[in-house]
Scaffold this motif. Structure first.
Motif, mmCIF file in Angstrom:
data_model
loop_
_atom_site.group_PDB
_atom_site.id
_atom_site.type_symbol
_atom_site.label_atom_id
_atom_site.label_comp_id
_atom_site.label_asym_id
_atom_site.label_seq_id
_atom_site.Cartn_x
_atom_site.Cartn_y
_atom_site.Cartn_z
ATOM 1 N N ASP A 164 9.898 31.394 -9.959
ATOM 2 C CA ASP A 164 10.717 30.545 -9.093
ATOM 3 C C ASP A 164 12.203 30.710 -9.359
ATOM 4 N N SER A 211 14.825 31.722 -6.371
ATOM 5 C CA SER A 211 16.023 30.938 -6.092
ATOM 6 C C SER A 211 17.274 31.802 -6.216
ATOM 7 N N HIS A 237 11.845 29.817 -0.835
ATOM 8 C CA HIS A 237 10.474 29.358 -1.034
ATOM 9 C C HIS A 237 10.114 29.611 -2.485
ATOM 10 N N ASP A 238 9.065 28.959 -2.963
ATOM 11 C CA ASP A 238 8.638 29.156 -4.342
ATOM 12 C C ASP A 238 7.278 29.845 -4.376
#
Length: 316
Positions: free
Chosen positions: A156, A160, A166-167
């Motif tokens: 993640d 980012s 989105h993760d």
């Protein structure tokens, strides 16, 4: 002649077994945007992305889906890549990012072409809904239907950093939803994103093993000119696994390590991507052709008596 056996499961082998002959994908540009560019999620896209790098020449003009299929078949035939079966590959853009009626029309136009036996939809994990999965599941009753998710990383913090919006949990949920309706699933993973070394990459491989997927594409991180990532690569080279002194042998060694830790039932569609040289600031393969890369991987795996999944205690 018996088909050559490789020390890993090739995507082409998987598709020949399914269709009973050679399969060729025909890339389609449906002129669909990306939610990370059109303001749905953000603007500017992912830091590594340069859209023009991903379009084959025969689908760069604004043609209908039918015209692109005709041009694509002619393109591959002229290069002696004629096939027994053709699949329309909605490759460029986010190919579920549109109203459902528009998607129905696009997919129907492709499947109505007399040479097309199925479709593959390239998209993002955050652009899937139950309505879209229902549409694809219904089409799969009479045609081959697969979906490819660009997950790019399972970390993640990386997602980012490169502005994905989105993760990894989103990817897992979308893959599970599509698999529950019987669709074939592929994922894309970029090797060498900022702040990811071999340890982080191997964690991603372990996580991919836990997903109900059928095939995977590996992409070396290519630095495209005039992207935010190009600026980061220039100003912060310490963040990158593949520096200017990286050799193709190092990349080959990484791929073999990945294969040895990858579930042997996951087919490998590619080990690296290509882009026009004038768009590239840096690539760890330094112009090495995909066929040469493939042969080097096979040769080195045979030399080491390695097979896909052998580090998991599983023989391919």
């Amino acid at each position: 002649m018996a088909e050559r056996k490789t020390p890993y499961l090739e995507y082409g082998t998987l598709m020949r077994q399914r269709f009973g002959g050679r399969v060729q994908k025909i890339a389609i540009d449906a002129l669909l945007s990306c939610p990370n560019r059109d303001g749905t999620l953000g603007y500017g896209g992912c830091t590594f992305c340069l859209g023009e790098a991903f379009s084959p020449s025969y689908c760069r003009e604004h043609k209908s889906v039918t015209a692109q299929i005709d041009a694509g078949i002619a393109f591959h035939t002229q290069r002696r890549r004629s096939a027994d079966h053709y699949i329309a590959y909605f490759q460029v853009g986010t190919n579920t990012h549109a109203p459902i009626e528009h998607l129905k029309n696009l997919y129907a136009e492709a499947l109505n072409h007399p040479s097309i036996e199925g479709i593959i939809i390239g998209t993002r994990p955050d652009c899937i809904s139950s309505e879209i999965v229902e549409l694809l599941s219904n089409l799969a009753n009479n045609h081959y239907v697969a979906i490819e998710f660009g997950i790019e990383s399972t970390h993640d913090s990386t997602l980012s950093h490169v502005n994905r919006h989105h993760d990894f949990a989103c990817a897992k949920e979308s893959i599970a939803l599509c698999k529950s309706r019987g669709l074939d699933i592929g994922v894309h993973l970029i090797l060498g994103l900022p702040n990811e070394g071999r340890e982080e990459i191997m964690v991603s491989v372990e996580r991919i093993n836990s997903l109900p997927i059928d095939f995977v594409k590996f992409h070396q991180l290519q630095i495209y000119r005039n992207t935010p990532l190009a600026e980061e690569w220039t100003n912060h080279p310490e963040r990158f696994l593949f520096g200017s002194d990286t050799t193709s042998e190092e990349y080959i060694d990484l791929i073999i390590d990945i294969l040895r830790h990858l579930r042997p039932d996951i087919a490998i569609e590619r080990f690296a991507s290509q882009a026009p040289p004038h768009l590239l600031l840096h690539s760890p393969l330094k112009g090495m052709r995909p066929d040469m890369l493939r042969e080097a991987i096979i040769r080195n795996m045979y030399a080491g008596n390695f097979t896909q999944g052998d580090s998991l205690g599983i023989k391919a």
